[in-house]
Enzyme design. Sequence first.
Site, PDB file in Angstrom:
ATOM      1  N   ASP A 468      32.524   0.482 119.731  1.00  0.00           N
ATOM      2  CA  ASP A 468      32.492   0.157 118.062  1.00  0.00           C
ATOM      3  C   ASP A 468      31.694  -1.414 117.894  1.00  0.00           C
ATOM      4  O   ASP A 468      30.465  -2.040 118.521  1.00  0.00           O
ATOM      5  CB  ASP A 468      33.846  -0.468 117.962  1.00  0.00           C
ATOM      6  CG  ASP A 468      34.367   0.050 117.076  1.00  0.00           C
ATOM      7  OD1 ASP A 468      33.770  -0.287 115.840  1.00  0.00           O
ATOM      8  OD2 ASP A 468      35.783   0.346 116.784  1.00  0.00           O
ATOM      9  N   ASP A 535      35.934   5.327 108.909  1.00  0.00           N
ATOM     10  CA  ASP A 535      37.807   5.263 109.225  1.00  0.00           C
ATOM     11  C   ASP A 535      38.408   5.706 107.993  1.00  0.00           C
ATOM     12  O   ASP A 535      40.096   5.624 108.606  1.00  0.00           O
ATOM     13  CB  ASP A 535      38.171   3.405 108.876  1.00  0.00           C
ATOM     14  CG  ASP A 535      37.733   3.156 110.737  1.00  0.00           C
ATOM     15  OD1 ASP A 535      37.123   3.388 111.873  1.00  0.00           O
ATOM     16  OD2 ASP A 535      38.091   1.824 110.729  1.00  0.00           O
TER      17      ASP A 535
HETATM   18  C1  GLA Z   1      37.312   0.410 113.867  1.00  0.00           C
HETATM   19  C2  GLA Z   1      37.583   1.667 114.123  1.00  0.00           C
HETATM   20  C3  GLA Z   1      38.666   2.312 114.747  1.00  0.00           C
HETATM   21  C4  GLA Z   1      39.178   2.059 115.623  1.00  0.00           C
HETATM   22  C5  GLA Z   1      39.855   0.352 115.299  1.00  0.00           C
HETATM   23  C6  GLA Z   1      40.001   0.092 116.628  1.00  0.00           C
HETATM   24  O1  GLA Z   1      37.332   0.084 112.842  1.00  0.00           O
HETATM   25  O2  GLA Z   1      36.294   2.196 113.446  1.00  0.00           O
HETATM   26  O3  GLA Z   1      38.230   3.665 114.406  1.00  0.00           O
HETATM   27  O4  GLA Z   1      38.431   1.938 116.779  1.00  0.00           O
HETATM   28  O5  GLA Z   1      38.250  -0.050 114.954  1.00  0.00           O
HETATM   29  O6  GLA Z   1      40.587  -2.006 116.395  1.00  0.00           O
END
Ligand code: GLA
Length: 735
Positions: A468, A535
């Site tokens: 990430d 997301d």
């Molecule tokens: C980001 C990612 C999510 C998740 C969160 C965890 O927002 O896009 O899919 O992994 O971090 O904190």
Amino acid sequence: MFDTDHSAPVIQLRGGSTSFIVELGAPLPRVLHWGADLGELSAAELDTIRITAKPSVTHNSTDTPRLLTVLPTEADAWSGTPGIEGRMRSTGMPYPRFRLNGHTHDEPESTLTLRLHCDLGLELSLRYRLDEHGILAVDGRLRRTGGTSDERTGGTPDGGDVFDLSALTLMLPLPERATEIVDFTGKWSRERSPQRVPVPFGTHLREIRRGRPSLDSPYLLMAGTGGFGFRTGEVWALHVAWSGNQRYFVEQLPEGAGVHRSVVGGGELLLPGEVALGDGDTYDSPTLCFAWSDDGMDGVADRFHELLRSRPHHPASPRPLVLNTWEAVYFDHDLETLSELVDRAASVGVERVVLDDGWFLGRRSARTGLGDWLVDPDVWPDGLSPLVERVRSHGMEFGLWFEPEMINLSSRLAEDHPDWILAPATGEGPSVRHQHVLNIAHEDAWKFVYDRIDALVSEYRIDYIKWDHNRELHEASRRDDGGRAGVRAQTEAIYRLLDALRSRHRGLEIESCASGGGRIDLGILQRTDRVWASDCNDPVERQQIQRWTGQLLPPELVGTHVGAAEAHSTRRVTSLPFRLATALFGHAGIELNLNACDSDELSTIRAWAGLYKELRPLLHSGRVVRADLTDEQTLLHGIVAADRTSALFSWARLGTSPAITSGRVPLPGLDPDRRYRLRLRAEIGRPELNEHPPGWLAAAEEGSLSLGGRTLSGLGLPMPTLQPQQALLLQLDAV
Ligand code: GLA
């Protein structure tokens, strides 16, 4: 005067129905053509192109025609964005004048390398490679050789001077008929939103200063003929294969661009002082990938998909069905709950379980822990082994979430190494999601992160990392280097880190996530195996996000998960079949709390998992086709097998429309000379209709309907009017 000088060689590269023609003129070469393949041209024809490539001399302009060179600058009276910007530090001289110093044309490789030289002690090599997919990859390498030979500059002949580079910008010409631009913008949970604008006079400029391509990345800039669509029009496209700051532009001057109308180009956006070339130093530009097609945006997408699929490291194994824990439990990690989730995942057919954020020291919320990549004993007293063993006992793979380039001030790492934060010289700057950036260009910080990840991958035999990167870079000032701007160094360091981990752990797969879709580019994809597109698991939004993410990436590289009935990102409530039909068209997964699903839901998900496994050979190798429909509430897209013997189409409705019926809707991309058996795939539930279905649908449900490809792709089928937020899956197999 009419130019009959035959001395300058003209070189043609050909590949993927595309031609690229360059005249090796003095002082600098010129691009004579980039676009449709012109066939094998005779010397006389090449000469014709060359001698007709000069525009007129116009009023209030230079007394000779303005030509567009491969490195346009004021030296050739180019008043647009210069190919190179910078200055000699000792004198302030900002006008390097390059001239051709040699070239290499490798015909079998379809490569042309131009070696340019300038009197400020600089060498620039421009490499053009036109591959069999029609992608023209252009790279620039600038080198300071030392020594300044021109008195005009006042530089020191023995070298020792520095060239401060501000920009190296590579561009190609566009013709007059390229009148419209489509590129992208976006925000969290609404990434890759297309925007269409006319090619203006002046500059359509997209600058990304966020330290990553980010959620509003231009992604793929396409200029095309008026109204170009998925299936129609001529399109010239550019992607900057780079994960840091970048620029894309289309520029049209009143005087045009030599004999062309405008230019499309871009490169890395450099911050002041990021690149200072002393004697012997080199700057490598990111690769710019240009693609032309006269088959609309699908034609461009095809070329990029083929390019990506031809990479030696392109995933070859069936893309495992994923379970990701994030939306099921968030930070609330508990072995018992997660074990139940794992068991349920196995029972529906999941093949890879990914433990998301929340497993490391103190990570009970987004406020703490980033940087402390040690399993938290308070939550995991026996480490991750009990969970990992549970996953493996079902024959599934195990993946783990990391955010290696980030740090929370509330962490051991920040306490021990405040100097490793990439932030203004004083203070830390504003936090984003309560976090700051770790300067991984700092050797010790890089090593620290590498060692921690390496140890965990080895200990748990991790198959997959969800990598990430949840914030932009602001005032990225390197405390280990006098406060110098550090976006480029950070980008290079992350590439090194990914490369090192992959070479140490063969077979380790990595996903580029970045808040969902914030770092999707062909630079990161050189060292990662898929991206998390967004997301947003709301299928109404997701239909669009996936459709446009597919403009660059083939479905097997794009994570597509089914989320909760009430989407966490939008609170919109949708049916399970619609969510499942949407998540089918990618590298599919589940991001839903299976522990809360009833047995009917579990069996529908199980049926969908079976469908995904049955269809993934087609979904992950076929050509993506998207229909141009005037009704914005309906979407038709599909995957057609490379040999056109089978296809899967999704006919989806997002909302209602004023029209009652669709009329005939062509199913694009089929073989006109084959007949196809049509089958409704209703394993995940039949879509709800707003009408009595057209007659062909009942026959398709029985599997007894065969129709000709010429009619299906040419005239089309009258599609049923679905209720909003419904999708129909139609499979076609050649008979
Ligand atoms: C980001 C990612 C999510 C998740 C969160 C965890 O927002 O896009 O899919 O992994 O971090 O904190």
